[in-house]
Design an enzyme around this catalytic site. Structure first.
Site, mmCIF file in Angstrom:
data_model
loop_
_atom_site.group_PDB
_atom_site.id
_atom_site.type_symbol
_atom_site.label_atom_id
_atom_site.label_comp_id
_atom_site.label_asym_id
_atom_site.label_seq_id
_atom_site.Cartn_x
_atom_site.Cartn_y
_atom_site.Cartn_z
ATOM 1 N N PRO A 2 0.830 -1.212 0.000
ATOM 2 C CA PRO A 2 0.000 0.000 0.000
ATOM 3 C C PRO A 2 0.864 1.262 0.000
ATOM 4 O O PRO A 2 1.876 1.317 0.687
ATOM 5 C CB PRO A 2 -0.787 -0.106 1.309
ATOM 6 C CG PRO A 2 -0.720 -1.545 1.688
ATOM 7 C CD PRO A 2 0.574 -2.064 1.149
ATOM 8 N N GLU A 3 0.461 2.242 -0.785
ATOM 9 C CA GLU A 3 1.169 3.519 -0.866
ATOM 10 C C GLU A 3 0.215 4.619 -0.374
ATOM 11 O O GLU A 3 -0.835 4.317 0.173
ATOM 12 C CB GLU A 3 1.635 3.754 -2.308
ATOM 13 C CG GLU A 3 2.502 2.606 -2.832
ATOM 14 C CD GLU A 3 2.955 2.788 -4.280
ATOM 15 O OE1 GLU A 3 3.015 3.923 -4.756
ATOM 16 O OE2 GLU A 3 3.238 1.763 -4.934
#
Ligand SMILES: [Zn+2]
Length: 279
Positions: A2-3
């Site tokens: 996840p960013e």
């Protein structure tokens, strides 16, 4: 992993149910998740704390607690922080992947599942949190991230542009997906030394970064496999990706040339060799 857009989505989905709630109990089932604290100290410090705010910093989910502590969750590869209302169907996650369970004062549950166990949950005092937060670069969606700031900072280093974008001390929250997408949109080769990027290209890169991140947030993030929001929903942004995850040989969506895969700083990288030239 996840960013920024995925972590932002988790924060948005957790904020409404969680802010104002008090943690009545916590159980740590995988001690390394809360290192360097031991599970007993961790649970003692979060118990009876009220969640005053949920914020995001870089790729961290940040819970401000009434005790003055800041509780941060880094999802890393496979972490999922899931909220379940009392009496609702529990998340469809294997029980053996549960690392921390928080019970809230209304009997709702907040659970941290993490198949691969790289996720990290930390408690910081106010002073410690200030230092952690200051160790990250600017937030790319904040007003102080401007194209002029970016251009000036690029001029000051000979580092290759993609590893620089992935460096959380340089700019916060960008990972492999959105670095590849932004460089593609701005037509910049990932190996290009930062100080050789023109002002016009720096402006294009600035615009591309803001645009790929904003679009992904609007679509609740990109789910390739593991990522889920705080309510367990998958992100819908995958169809908007131009290059990331495309098999080599796929036609470039802009010019039709065959996309190519490189390794840049040990990270798989997809580019269009025609749109993104090294010169
Ligand atoms: Zn192309």
């Amino acid at each position: 992993m996840p960013e920024l857009p995925e972590v932002e989505t988790v924060c948005r989905t957790l904020r409404e149910p969680l802010v104002g709630r008090t943690i009545s109990a916590a159980v740590v089932t995988w001690p390394r998740t809360v290192e360097p604290l031991d599970p007993g100290d961790f649970t003692a410090r979060v118990s009876d704390a009220t969640v005053d705010a949920i914020e995001r910093r870089a790729k961290l989910i940040v819970a401000r607690l009434s005790t003055g502590d800041t509780l941060t969750t880094h999802l890393r590869m496979t972490g999922k922080l899931l909220y379940t209302r009392h009496g609702a169907t529990p998340p469809e996650e294997p029980e053996r992947h549960l690392r921390i369970a928080y019970e809230l004062d209304n009997l709702d549950m907040l659970e941290f599942f993490d198949a691969r166990k790289f996720g990290r949950v930390r408690l910081h005092t106010a002073e410690e949190w200030d230092d952690v937060s200051a160790s990250y670069g600017p937030e790319p969606l904040d007003p102080d991230f401007t194209s002029d700031w970016l251009y000036q900072r690029l001029r000051a280093t000979t580092r290759q542009i993609k590893p620089l974008l992935l460096d959380q001390k340089f700019i916060a929250g960008i990972g492999n997906i959105y670095a590849d997408e932004a460089l593609f949109l701005a037509r910049i080769h990932p190996l290009k030394p930062a100080n050789t990027i023109s002002r016009r290209k720096a402006e294009a890169l600035h615009q591309a970064i803001v645009s790929v991140l904003s679009q992904a947030i609007a679509n609740a993030g990109t789910t390739l496999r593991d990522y889920r929001s705080g309510s367990g929903a998958i992100g819908m942004n995958k169809p908007n990706l131009n290059v990331y995850g495309a098999p080599p040989g796929t036609p470039c969506p802009r010019c039709g040339a065959r996309l190519k895969r490189l390794v840049v700083g040990q990270r798989g990288t997809t580019i269009c060799p025609r749109c993104q030239r090294l010169r």
